[in-house]
Design an enzyme around this catalytic site. Sequence first.
Site, short mmCIF file in Angstrom:
data_model
loop_
_atom_site.label_atom_id
_atom_site.label_comp_id
_atom_site.label_asym_id
_atom_site.label_seq_id
_atom_site.Cartn_x
_atom_site.Cartn_y
_atom_site.Cartn_z
N GLU A 135 10.55 50.38 41.81
CA GLU A 135 11.62 49.93 42.70
C GLU A 135 12.00 48.49 42.39
O GLU A 135 11.15 47.68 42.02
CB GLU A 135 11.13 50.05 44.16
CG GLU A 135 12.14 49.68 45.21
CD GLU A 135 11.60 49.96 46.63
OE1 GLU A 135 12.05 49.27 47.57
OE2 GLU A 135 10.74 50.85 46.79
N GLU A 139 17.24 42.69 49.38
CA GLU A 139 17.11 43.01 50.80
C GLU A 139 17.51 41.81 51.67
O GLU A 139 17.11 40.68 51.38
CB GLU A 139 15.67 43.40 51.13
CG GLU A 139 15.20 44.66 50.43
CD GLU A 139 13.74 44.96 50.70
OE1 GLU A 139 13.43 46.09 51.13
OE2 GLU A 139 12.90 44.07 50.48
#
Length: 299
Positions: A135, A139
């Site tokens: 990943e 964010e």
Amino acid sequence: MDSRNIVYTTLTLPLLLNAYSVAYAADESVDDSFSSDFTEDDTALFEKARWSNGGMFDCVFSSNNVSFEDGIMTLSITENTNSKYSYDRAGAEYRTLNYYGYGYYQVSMMPISNPGVVSSFFTFSGKDDSGAWDEIDIEFLGKDTTCVQFNYYVNGNGHHEYVYDLGFDATADYHNYSFLWQENMITWFVDDVAVYQVDAENGSLPSLESKIMMNVWNGANSVNYWLDEYDGTIPLHAYYDTMSYTSLSQVDSQILESAVTFSTTNQQSSNSGYIVASSFFGIAIIILFLFTFIKRIRD
């Protein structure tokens, strides 16, 4: 910290291909670049989540919370009306059907500003799709939208968070957030300027083809230390203007050069810091030696 210029004759083919997808090593030679301006729900490239991730996610993802209007995709957090799930809240997730490898990933967006929530853009190889978990994250933590958090996971191992001070409130206007994923390094950008980088010398990096994901969600109490406590406010909305993926072979030379320049500058800075530190240490040793020598003479 989870789009192609291909016209499918039916929707069945990509869905079937997706059902049998597994996580493969990223391929630099394939050109599967694409972009989306979010004028509509592109079901040939994307799907809306209709499930719950559990764990830190204190919500179910609802397809009703992904909407399109005037070239903007809105991801919302609302009251949960799905009786199948016991959550009070419903979030939203929009993700590609296919997997993508090394290249340049970009989004123009405005996140949610509210404690306890996350607005994101990331790649995810898919532990829920029977693949190993790699990943790469961009964010926004709603408790402070003047910062953005970068992170990555390799085979499910994360804890590489880095919080970058933007110098502006990300909810005030659209800005470009992106990352260049290469085999030996990942470089994150804000408005096309390199701001953070990790390389393989610091450990393994993501290497598996991944889906591209955008989601919004409120956190469970177990992650209050990270997100702060969610206060229950609804509705909440994050706005996505554009996104794109450019395969590594097609990435603009200026982006590639920016990554190299950033790496070189940081290396020089690090070396300079080491030299300065070493110099001060050497001077301190000399002073201590002279002090001891003079004291012995006087004695």
